[in-house]
Enzyme design. Structure first.
Site, PDB file in Angstrom:
ATOM      1  CD  GLU A 160      -1.805  -2.391   1.411  1.00  0.00           C
ATOM      2  OE1 GLU A 160      -0.673  -2.651   1.886  1.00  0.00           O
ATOM      3  OE2 GLU A 160      -2.676  -3.265   1.209  1.00  0.00           O
ATOM      4  CG  HIS A 195     -11.281  -7.496   6.040  1.00  0.00           C
ATOM      5  ND1 HIS A 195     -10.528  -8.150   6.974  1.00  0.00           N
ATOM      6  CD2 HIS A 195     -10.684  -7.753   4.848  1.00  0.00           C
ATOM      7  CE1 HIS A 195      -9.535  -8.790   6.401  1.00  0.00           C
ATOM      8  NE2 HIS A 195      -9.591  -8.566   5.101  1.00  0.00           N
TER       9      HIS A 195
END
Lengths: 323, 343
Positions: free
Chosen positions: A59, A126
């Site tokens: 990321e 999540h």
């Protein structure tokens, strides 16, 4: 024919790729025939060869590369697989993209898409909503679209803006929210909130998926004789204080709803501003409803109680209306 | 005059006779050392706020990083790259304006010292979080590929300290996945601030990582200007020619503290006796004298010229106004219609 929130995001990206050769999409699993963990880029790699690119699970480097590409004239869209994972890119987003224009006078036009918010069974890693962290730091625009139309027009707008934009798309809305068709014109200007429902007894300020909880509460309260005004923030940064204050001037009561954690954040900012700038408008102490101050639970029973929902919002609203 | 090196269409350094290239590099090193010695004096005299971070001992590596880049190439210098920045084309006055807080500098008082850059002129502005600029350089190169530019390279500098960050690893891996024309020059100056190598990494040789990343790896003696020019020049050439990304690992001793606030008392005497602890500028000058590349009079003139350029750049910056808080824009986004709504 109807189109979902998720399809609107895909269509916005297709349009951007079609209309602007500077646009490319960069992220984990976005390319090939896969089209992303949520299929927000499904088919785009085939339609736009070489412009929808899979990345390693990196990321930090994804955003770093987007910053570099933007400095060189491109308009990258970075897809985080889940908003939660953008925490490993915080340095690039906050310290590199967020400071760049201020430091060098050269803006960084990147768009970082964050699939955010809870869905049942997703658990602590999540499900997060990250808008308040990004809004806290200078130099970023933070969008939180709550409707299919806004999902489409605001993503197009995000890529057009010369500054870094964190675009928070809510995973619960992906499939649940539908519209008849995509808008043919742009929406409200960036930074302008929308009155989603008019009322005179109470103002509920919400954004993203919580807008729909707020609207459900307004329906419920209407059956009890209360008229609730619901403000959809659309962007949490900039924050449209003017529209919020105007609403509070009409109702005298303010309830803010956000799905993120309760310490600080967008709802606290709204209340802080209204209290500072519109104290005289208030007939009762402003209130807010957020998630609980624990990690987001896995089990649906726990998850449903962790986040704000129509019941907890309505309970708080009734208390506020009695004051 | 060397005041500003205009970015050459073609790098003359790659074509010049070896001794001419050596002498050009030496002059940039001399200029950087002269400038930084002066900055240290100003800092000690209380005329610079914040910190001063110098590249003493690293000039040979650094100059080679800047010298082979051409118009259209991208340079991501780091803390100790004054020689490379100058050779790449950064005007001296950018340095003095930034350190002395002139509002006419590239950072306008908003950022200081080595965090300066001119992204529009292909010199990226580093952030303090080490390793972050590798992937940014990769991104610029990706964009150039998207735009179908040809014949470009990027060079990103790092130290052995920064090599231990996650950001660095991600950036290196991405560079190799994307097969962009990147050269990463890593200078092991043997200390991350005060921490010696044995608490920084445990691999036998940092260059061994090149194969793990999918880079081609080379080592250099950072005291030896000829070696620096040959190997870094070669790496730039290979990257430009489409070879995989290149990692060059140089060995030196940092001949200063981390910054001028640091007396570097942790550097042991044994360390100072190591071969890599030699001063690259003195080594280069000795070579000029030994090989009689220029006469002593010319060397003296070069020194005077460097001093004059530095004095001029400092005098210019000192005459200029500081930023004023009440005239500051205080807005971190560029889009005016949005900026007006952010209080």
């Amino acid at each position: 024919m109807s189109i979902t929130y998720l399809e609107a995001i895909r269509e916005a990206q297709a349009k951007l790729l079609r209309d602007d050769e500077r646009v490319f999409i960069y992220g984990e699993d976005v390319g090939g025939t896969f089209g992303g963990a949520f299929k927000a880029t499904k088919g785009l790699a085939k339609e736009f060869p070489g412009r929808v690119l899979n990345t390693p699970i990196s990321e930090d480097a994804m955003v770093g590369a987007a910053i570099g590409a933007a400095l060189e004239g491109m308009r990258p869209i970075v897809e985080m697989q889940f908003a939660d994972f953008s925490s490993t890119a915080l340095n690039q987003i906050l310290n590199n993209a967020g400071t760049h224009y201020w430091r060098t006078n050269v803006p960084v036009p990147i768009t970082v898409r964050l699939p955010c918010g809870g869905t049942k069974g997703s658990g602590p890693f999540h499900s997060q909503s990250m808008e308040s962290i990004y809004a806290h730091y200078p130099g970023l625009i933070v969008m939180t679209p709550a409707t299919v139309e806004d999902a489409y027009t605001m993503l197009i707008e995000a890529v057009t803006i010369d500054d870094p934009v964190v675009y928070c798309e809510h995973k619960y809305l992906y499939y649940h929210l539908k519209a008849d068709k995509l808008p043919t014109e742009g929406g409200l200007p960036t930074g302008r909130a929308r009155i989603a429902r008019e009322g005179r007894d109470l103002t509920i300020v919400a954004y993203s998926a919580m807008l729909h909880e707020g609207l459900a509460v307004a329906d419920e309260l209407a059956r009890e004789g209360f008229e609730t005004e619901v403000v959809d923030l659309r962007t949490v940064k900039p924050l449209d204080t003017e529209t919020i204050l105007a609403s509070v001037a009409r109702t005298g009561r303010l309830l803010c709803v956000g799905e993120s954690f309760p310490w600080g954040g967008a709802t606290a900012e709204v209340i802080s501003r209204v209290t500072s700038e519109g104290f005289h408008l208030l007939d009762a102490a402003p209130q807010r409803v957020n998630a609980k101050d624990t990690p987001i639970p896995y089990h649906p029973n726990l998850w449903a109680a962790h986040r704000p929902n129509a019941k907890t919002i309505a309970d708080k609203a009734r208390t506020l209306l009695r004051e | 005059m060397l005041q500003t090196a205009p970015r050459r269409k073609k790098s003359t350094a790659s074509r010049a006779a070896p001794h001419e290239r050596f002498l050009e590099a030496f002059r940039w090193m001399l200029l950087a050392r002269t400038l930084e010695d002066k900055l240290v004096s100003l800092y000690r005299g209380g005329l610079i706020t914040g910190g001063v971070y110098v590249g003493r001992g690293q000039e040979a590596v650094s100059v080679a990083c800047g010298l082979f880049l051409q118009k259209g190439d991208i340079f991501a210098p780091l803390i100790r790259d004054q020689a490379g920045r100058s050779a790449f084309g950064e005007p001296l006055v950018d340095v003095t304006r930034t350190y002395l807080g002139s509002r006419q500098g590239p950072m306008r008082g908003r950022d200081g010292n080595i965090h300066r850059g001119r992204p529009r002129d292909n010199q990226l502005a580093m952030i303090s979080h080490l390793g972050a600029m590798v992937s940014v350089t990769v991104g610029v190169l990706l964009a150039k590929r998207f735009k179908r530019e040809k014949n470009f390279v990027g060079l990103s500098c790092i130290g052995e300290g920064g090599m231990q960050t996650g950001s660095f690893h991600e950036g290196m891996n991405l560079a190799a996945v994307e097969q962009v024309p990147l050269v990463v020059v890593a200078t092991n100056n043997h200390y991350a601030y005060s921490t010696p190598n044995d608490r920084e990494f445990a691999c036998h040789d940092l260059v061994d990582r090149a194969i793990g990343y999918g880079f081609e790896g080379y080592t250099i003696d950072g005291n030896d200007l000829t070696n620096c020019l040959d190997v870094i020049g070669g790496a730039v050439k290979r990257a430009r020619a489409g070879r995989p990304p290149q990692l060059v690992v140089a060995s030196i001793l940092r001949l200063s503290g981390h910054g001028e606030h640091d007396d570097a008392s942790y550097v042991t005497d044994e360390m100072k006796r190591q071969p890599f602890a030699r001063d690259c500028l003195k080594v280069a000058e000795q070579m000029i004298v030994d090989l009689n590349l220029v006469d002593p009079e010319t060397l003296r003139e070069w020194r005077e010229d460097a001093a004059a350029q530095v004095d001029q750049a400092i005098a210019t910056a000192q005459k200029e106004a500081a930023p004023e808080a009440d005239q500051e824009d205080w807005c971190a986004v560029s889009t005016r219609r949005i900026a007006d709504q952010i209080e």
